[in-house]
Design an enzyme around this catalytic site. Sequence first.
Site: not given
Ligand code: SF4
Ligand code: FE
Length: 482
Positions: A98, A102, A189, A255, A290, A294, A297, A445
């Site tokens: 991660c 983001c 995060t 986190e 968000h 996902y 990422c 996550e």
């Molecule tokens: Fe982390 Fe993915 Fe959230 Fe970006 S979108 S902060 S990489 S979990």
């Molecule tokens: Fe996240």
Amino acid sequence: MKTGAEYEESLRKLSLKVYLQGELVENPVDHPMIRPSMNSVKATYALAEDSQFEDLMTATSHLSGKKVNRFCHLHQNTDDLVKKVKMQRLLGQKTASCFQRCVGMDAINAVDSVTFEMDENLGTTYHHRFTNFLSKVQEEDWTVDGAMTDPKGDRSLAPSKQVDPDLYVHVVEKRQDGIVVRGAKAHQTGAINSHWVLVMPTSAMKKDDADYAVSFALPADSEGIYYIYGRQSCDNRKLEGGDIDVGNKQFGGHEALIVFDDVFVPWENVFMCGEYQFSGALVERFAGYHRQSYGGCKVGVGDVLIGAAAVAADYNGAAKASHVKDKIIEMTHLNETLYACGIACSSEGHKLTSGTYLVNLLLANVCKQNVTRFPYEICRLAEDIAGGLMVTMPSEKDLRHPEIGGWVEKYLCGVAPVPTEHRMRILRLIENITLGTAAVGYRTESMHGAGSPQAQRIMISRQSNMEHKKETAKAIAGIETR
Ligand code: SF4
Ligand code: FE
């Protein structure tokens, strides 16, 4: 824009109060447990310097007309939304973890349109304040921690009905020059790698909970903010100094629990204060962005995991077995399905009144709902291909040992002439993503990040337009109800 090196230096200037395993950390940047996560955020700066990634990693600011890092950008069209997902897949591939930045990007995009609509409807002046803040974010190329999730205590009780009123962040005092807030944000995060924190309410609030409908931004090292670092599976391996057993030496995520111990926020940094009617929209939009994220990422990390499983099969001589080939195909199919959802909700985005583009919320929620399942299956197949050695293998110190190292080398070898060390390295990487420190970001996550599965199901139900589906069925069946 900041370079990667400038980003690292800028973090050194912060005086964050970080606690890790019961100790106050003097220098978070160089702490062996934290540093890999800093490297991941640093990659969001370093890649933006590289001309081959310029199109994905940078954008043109609608405020200044200047080139900015895409993580500081408001989406101006569906192309921006698509590029965001592609950028996240790229970073997932580069870090296998991660990369944290983001949440701030998703928060600025959500707060922008909601403050605009609040001002339009209520005559408030939040949007102007927010735009001033955003200009600084873009100019300074800050990493912003988008902080939404409150600890929430008894889930059956509203914020103001909790035995302890601080279980949701709330306003405890309104002053002429600003507000004082108390509470905490959980699972934050990248908090320790951020310059600023942008707080949002965690759920739709009702009138009785108006003090909990609060959004604001603060420098991460403001007086009264404390960080308590979250443990990860196998995190102590990072203190051993080796580089095989950690699985991914360079990169990671983190986190933290952020505590706001009566923190003062000047009015210029307050973006919502009591307008409970708009808290639901803010949550819905941040979550939507968000959940889109996902689809990028997790897919990038999935690429690394699928690649690692294929390498493990090459190294133990199983790559040509038809069931192994089929498992790799299945992993790829699942991973690309997640990506397809990320791209689809972006392509189907639409413009809001502030000018910023929002994803298609139904498809973004479908994307995240799939993410609560598919990475688990991808992990299961990766573990199947890796074999039990992934969790029974001796340590790097055994491999390097002058007396027993030879046996480790001899008995753990696979296909000649691949060195045993290479086999150990690839298995440790699979372990890291499926069970180790990176499993926080990839595995669990996937379940709870950006909202637990039930939150998406509620949104899918709300967005599904069931009446229209019923009408289509009745029309085809020749049922006339009018
Ligand atoms: Fe982390 Fe993915 Fe959230 Fe970006 S979108 S902060 S990489 S979990
Ligand atoms: Fe996240």
